[in-house]
Design a protein around this motif. Structure first.
Motif, PDB file in Angstrom:
ATOM      1  N   SER A 190      25.408  41.640  16.667  1.00  0.00           N
ATOM      2  CA  SER A 190      26.128  41.093  17.703  1.00  0.00           C
ATOM      3  C   SER A 190      25.295  40.658  18.741  1.00  0.00           C
ATOM      4  O   SER A 190      24.241  41.133  19.084  1.00  0.00           O
TER       5      SER A 190
ATOM      6  N   VAL B 226      33.058  48.488  15.089  1.00  0.00           N
ATOM      7  CA  VAL B 226      33.859  47.292  15.104  1.00  0.00           C
ATOM      8  C   VAL B 226      33.086  46.289  15.897  1.00  0.00           C
ATOM      9  O   VAL B 226      32.915  44.926  15.388  1.00  0.00           O
ATOM     10  N   MET B 227      32.201  46.580  16.811  1.00  0.00           N
ATOM     11  CA  MET B 227      31.441  45.600  17.813  1.00  0.00           C
ATOM     12  C   MET B 227      30.150  45.047  16.955  1.00  0.00           C
ATOM     13  O   MET B 227      29.822  44.085  17.258  1.00  0.00           O
TER      14      MET B 227
ATOM     15  N   HIS C 282      32.333  45.023  11.842  1.00  0.00           N
ATOM     16  CA  HIS C 282      33.497  44.264  11.711  1.00  0.00           C
ATOM     17  C   HIS C 282      33.647  43.053  12.351  1.00  0.00           C
ATOM     18  O   HIS C 282      34.539  42.192  12.092  1.00  0.00           O
ATOM     19  N   CYS C 283      32.588  42.701  13.272  1.00  0.00           N
ATOM     20  CA  CYS C 283      32.569  41.521  13.872  1.00  0.00           C
ATOM     21  C   CYS C 283      32.426  40.470  12.879  1.00  0.00           C
ATOM     22  O   CYS C 283      32.620  39.261  13.136  1.00  0.00           O
TER      23      CYS C 283
ATOM     24  N   VAL D 112      35.711  39.308  11.582  1.00  0.00           N
ATOM     25  CA  VAL D 112      36.609  38.438  12.645  1.00  0.00           C
ATOM     26  C   VAL D 112      35.892  37.122  12.791  1.00  0.00           C
ATOM     27  O   VAL D 112      36.407  36.062  12.685  1.00  0.00           O
ATOM     28  N   ASP D 113      34.458  37.237  12.851  1.00  0.00           N
ATOM     29  CA  ASP D 113      33.874  35.775  12.884  1.00  0.00           C
ATOM     30  C   ASP D 113      34.019  34.914  11.635  1.00  0.00           C
ATOM     31  O   ASP D 113      34.238  33.729  11.816  1.00  0.00           O
TER      32      ASP D 113
ATOM     33  N   THR E 152      34.731  35.776  19.222  1.00  0.00           N
ATOM     34  CA  THR E 152      34.693  36.781  18.231  1.00  0.00           C
ATOM     35  C   THR E 152      34.647  38.295  19.118  1.00  0.00           C
ATOM     36  O   THR E 152      35.390  39.007  18.350  1.00  0.00           O
ATOM     37  N   MET E 153      33.664  38.197  19.760  1.00  0.00           N
ATOM     38  CA  MET E 153      33.581  39.576  20.709  1.00  0.00           C
ATOM     39  C   MET E 153      34.757  39.747  21.499  1.00  0.00           C
ATOM     40  O   MET E 153      35.012  40.994  21.561  1.00  0.00           O
TER      41      MET E 153
ATOM     42  N   CYS F 241      37.136  41.309  18.943  1.00  0.00           N
ATOM     43  CA  CYS F 241      36.714  42.572  18.650  1.00  0.00           C
ATOM     44  C   CYS F 241      36.961  43.621  19.670  1.00  0.00           C
ATOM     45  O   CYS F 241      37.374  44.870  19.378  1.00  0.00           O
ATOM     46  N   GLU F 242      36.801  43.370  20.740  1.00  0.00           N
ATOM     47  CA  GLU F 242      37.057  44.343  21.981  1.00  0.00           C
ATOM     48  C   GLU F 242      38.896  44.607  21.874  1.00  0.00           C
ATOM     49  O   GLU F 242      39.204  45.867  22.057  1.00  0.00           O
TER      50      GLU F 242
END
Length: 322
Positions: free
Chosen positions: A95, A163-164, A167-168, A171-172, A306-307, A310-311
């Motif tokens: 990230s 996640v950060m 899994h980003c 999501v991305d 994306t971030m 994730c948050e």
């Protein structure tokens, strides 16, 4: 040919970055790591001209045309901001920073300095996702209605790490293919010790989808999967982006429905994983963006969303997942 320097000589870099650099039109001017032995080893194995333990000295002396910095989100942000402030084009792995706010800071500084700041979300350059993107942008597919995405890697000390910084990727990839996500609801697993959860999402386009994360990683390294459904048409990738199939829209009776077309298919680890999963294309795109011969596929500004997602995922699932 452009002159590059590289900050960080850790395990990921040695596995996925150093081995491919000679494929590109670059001069390996210098490598930097706080552990001089690691930097020396990289110099010996990959042919960097000089070794440094202080990136500031390296930048002052070499004055490169582009900088790679790979060392985790905190390093990407702390060092990356200094690199950008000095006006050097920058590549960081995902990230890009520990938070969406910090990512936005990097984007603002890159814009202020008018330099490329590329984030290595390599899935954007994977064979499957890049070709799926072209198909989705064409007229044959039509408007996407549903996306299903799965990721099966959950290593990390905490769920925040998972996640950060892992899994980003999924999501991305979802955002890359189907656009911004404007609503998300996550549900964690009820099984003790499991790091599994699923999120339902709605995209700004109106399409809906699911993001599925499991600690039960499938055999054969098949931990990335996606499918996109449109009206009478369907895209599917499996095998860690090693295959992409496309069932084109039906133009006649259902019994004349042709078999799905294989856009491509090969074993992710029997071919060249650095190309299949997008690491080579990712670096190639950064270099081309620095040269001005191609648009940046993964500029830092495009990763802020994306971030943010994730948050929100992390807020909804931890606790109970840890």
């Amino acid at each position: 040919m452009i002159t590059i320097v590289y900050i960080g000589a850790g395990n990921f870099t040695n596995a996925c970055m150093f081995p491919q650099l000679r494929r590109h039109d670059v001069r390996l001017a210098a490598v930097c790591d706080l552990d001089e032995a690691k930097a020396r080893a990289a110099q010996t194995k990959y042919g960097f001209e000089k070794v440094y333990t202080d990136f500031r000295v390296m930048l002052d002396e070499v004055k490169p045309q582009a900088v790679f910095c790979v060392g985790g989100p905190k390093v990407h942000y702390a060092i990356g901001m200094q690199v950008l402030e000095r006006g050097f084009p920058l590549y960081v792995q995902k990230s890009p920073a520990p938070s969406s706010a910090a990512t936005q800071e990097m984007a603002a500084l890159a814009a202020k300095k008018n330099v490329v700041c590329h984030v290595g979300f390599n899935m954007r350059s994977s064979m499957a996702a890049s070709q799926a993107k072209k198909i989705l942008a064409g007229t044959d597919f039509g408007a996407p209605l549903l996306g299903v995405f799965r990721y099966g890697l959950t290593s990390g000390k905490t769920m925040a790490d998972v996640v950060m910084d892992q899994h980003c990727h999924l999501v991305d990839t979802a955002r890359f293919l189907l656009g911004d996500i404007n609503a998300v609801t996550a549900t964690p697993s009820g099984r003790a010790g499991a790091r599994d959860y699923v999120a339902t999402v709605r995209f700004a386009s109106g399409a809906v989808g699911t993001l599925n994360f499991t600690s039960g990683q499938m055999p054969g390294k098949e931990f990335v999967y996606f499918e996109v459904t449109g009206t009478g048409t369907f895209l599917c990738s499996h095998g860690c982006c090693a295959a992409l199939t496309w069932r084109r829209p039906v133009k006649g009776p259902w019994w004349q429905d042709p078999q799905a077309d294989y856009v491509f298919e090969h074993g992710a680890y029997g071919y060249d994983p650095l190309e299949t999963i997008g690491y080579v294309g990712d670096v190639d795109n950064f270099i081309a963006a620095v040269k001005g011969t191609a648009s940046d596929v993964s500029p830092v500004a495009s990763t802020v969303g994306t971030m943010e997602v994730c948050e929100e995922l992390l807020r909804q699932i931890a606790p109970p997942l840890v």
